[in-house]
Design a protein around this motif. Structure first.
Motif: not given
Lengths: 107, 112
Positions: A36, A38, A41-44, A46, A89, A95, A97, A99-100, B35, B42-43, B92, B100-101, B103-106
């Motif tokens: 993923y 990221k 200010a946005e979600g991850p 795919f 990530f 599900m 992840f 640490a990035g 999450y 991390s998440l 999130l 895959e998943q 995701f929302g913007p958080g």
């Protein structure tokens, strides 16, 4: 029990060169591995996945390699572009992840 | 693919209060998840939101602190209860695709 590890918190590459992001895992009993991306200010979002029965999956500039014997996953981006600058990530299909790794692509 | 929205996008709350975060998916998804991403980390999966039944919580997370609802296939809420500064984080929600998943913007939560 950290099942997914990304040991490099950051990576900096020059535009046009290859970016290689690495991920190690501890448990072999998974069907899929995923990457993923990221932005702040946005979600991850795919990016690319690979089935555990394959060793390579390619999508445009992005290629993921799976080395099951080493329990190692890598993402190659070539050529790297400044817009690729983000946190990447790796994840496994239950599900969890890593640490990035923050990738910075310099113009 | 699915588009996921969250409300609020951010909030600043006082210690001891509670905040409910809403998550809306534009299409039906089988599974929805919540999450937490603490600063520089991390998440971390909090729980799986189950439609019409109690959520399934991961180790270290409990229903009293993070009650979750999912009344239908496209909507879920997460409440962060009795907040402390340690709850400051990005929360999130996500919905599952075939592999895959999405995701929302958080929701960026700051607890003072």
């Amino acid at each position: 029990d950290q099942q997914v590890k990304q040991n490099s918190p950051s990576l900096s590459v020059q535009e046009g060169r290859i970016s290689i992001l690495n991920c190690d895992y501890t448990n072999s009993m998974f069907d899929y591995f995923l990457w993923y991306k990221k932005y702040p200010a946005e979600g991850p979002t795919f990016l690319i996945s690979i089935s555990s029965i394959k060793d390579k999956n390619e999508d445009g500039r992005f290629t993921v390699f799976l080395n099951k014997s080493a329990k190692h996953l890598s993402l190659h981006i070539v050529p790297s572009q400044p817009g690729d600058s983000a946190v990447y990530f790796c994840a496994i299909n239950d599900m969890r992840f890593g640490a990035g790794t923050r990738l910075t692509v310099k113009p | 693919s699915a588009v996921i929205s969250q409300k609020p996008s951010r909030d600043i709350c006082q210690r001891g209060t509670s905040l409910t975060i809403q998550c809306q998916v534009d299409s039906q998804v089988t599974m929805m998840f919540w999450y937490r991403q603490q600063p520089g980390q991390s998440l971390t999966l909090i729980a799986t939101a189950n439609q019409g039944s109690e959520a399934t919580y991961e180790s270290g997370f409990v229903i009293d602190k993070f009650p979750i609802s999912r009344p239908n296939l496209t909507f879920s809420t997460l409440t962060v209860s009795n907040m402390s500064p340690e709850d400051s984080s990005i929360y999130l929600c996500s919905g599952s695709g075939p592999v895959e998943q999405f995701f929302g913007p958080g929701t960026r939560l700051t607890v003072l």
